[in-house]
Design an enzyme around this catalytic site. Sequence first.
Site, PDB file in Angstrom:
ATOM      1  CB  SER A  39       9.728  -3.039  -1.022  1.00  0.00           C
ATOM      2  OG  SER A  39       8.627  -3.289  -0.171  1.00  0.00           O
ATOM      3  CD  GLU A  48       2.746   4.213  -8.683  1.00  0.00           C
ATOM      4  OE1 GLU A  48       3.880   3.807  -8.983  1.00  0.00           O
ATOM      5  OE2 GLU A  48       1.894   3.497  -8.133  1.00  0.00           O
ATOM      6  CE  LYS A  93       1.890   1.916 -11.336  1.00  0.00           C
ATOM      7  NZ  LYS A  93       2.743   0.734 -11.414  1.00  0.00           N
ATOM      8  N   GLY A 101      -5.424  -2.135  -5.512  1.00  0.00           N
ATOM      9  CA  GLY A 101      -6.228  -2.934  -4.589  1.00  0.00           C
ATOM     10  C   GLY A 101      -7.649  -3.201  -5.071  1.00  0.00           C
TER      11      GLY A 101
END
Length: 327
Positions: A24, A174, A216, A260
């Site tokens: 975003s 997801e 996902k 991450g």
Amino acid sequence: MSELHAVAHKMVKKGKGILAADESTPTCTKRFASINTDSSAESRNFYRNMLFTTEDIEKYISGVILFDETFHQSELSSGMKFPEYLTSKDILPGIKVDQGLEDFSPYEKLTKGLDGLSERLEKYYALGARFAKWRAVITPGDSIPTDDCILANAKNLAKYARKCQQANLVPIVEPEVLMDGSHTIDESFDITSRTLNMVFNQLDEYNVSLEGIVLKPNMVLSGYNCSYQATIREVAEKTVNCLLRNVPPDVPGIAFLSGGQSDDHATFHLNEMNKYETDWNLTFSYGRALQQSALKAWSGKEENVTDAQEVFIGKVKANSLATVAGL
Ligand code: 13P
């Protein structure tokens, strides 16, 4: 339905994976701040253009997830809109359609974006999108996640998936269990298992065709602050076991998020998982693990584009090899 099934299979074709470039605007601005680069519509267009025009990506990338802004922007040398440009390279254009997170309770989140969704999906399809993405976030912690929150997120994912299929778009489903925190890998396993179980119950409830979705999920990892960090083999074994327990064989493919992890961990975990026999194609749908080193190499400077593209294609190729346990 056959168009949907064909697209879902194409998204997870062996040797290929998905580039998540759908940050975003606030997230992209944060990423750009880390390289001291201003975030504007132009700089974001330039950066995405650099990624998508990298030579040979179509050999390894089956689809790209776009954010609405990028979806309407253009490739800089041809002037073609990105969906049209990607399609011309035989890459499927996808679109992030959730509208972010709201508080479910003081410590848990619910993903929003169902209002007006069908109309938006129809427009995106008409403009060339062939798949969509919706991310739900499950947060581990003291007495969380609650079943109520997992169920509310699973319901929204199923409603979204149903609407996508009605609009001829393949839904990327997801449900992300976050790995920030000190939870153990066994706790990650349990929470991921509860989550996937509820998601597939709801997909069934809403008559979603499993052959026309791509899952996902997160990998099952030790929380990043946990004192014991599981090995690559443990992560692969626990993730595959968790999937075998909860994901029906009709799902054509599972495209992991990187969440991450370091780039190398994301790649080696995927490679290790592909040593197992499963019913699904196991591939990647990475954002950070594909982009972060290229972003650094670029550092917002036009003269670094060639170097950054070289770094980027290196990551893309390594993960393509990981989808066939080729590393
Ligand atoms: P990461 O691979 O950076 O987790 O991003 C994937 C994604 O699409 C998050 O929704």
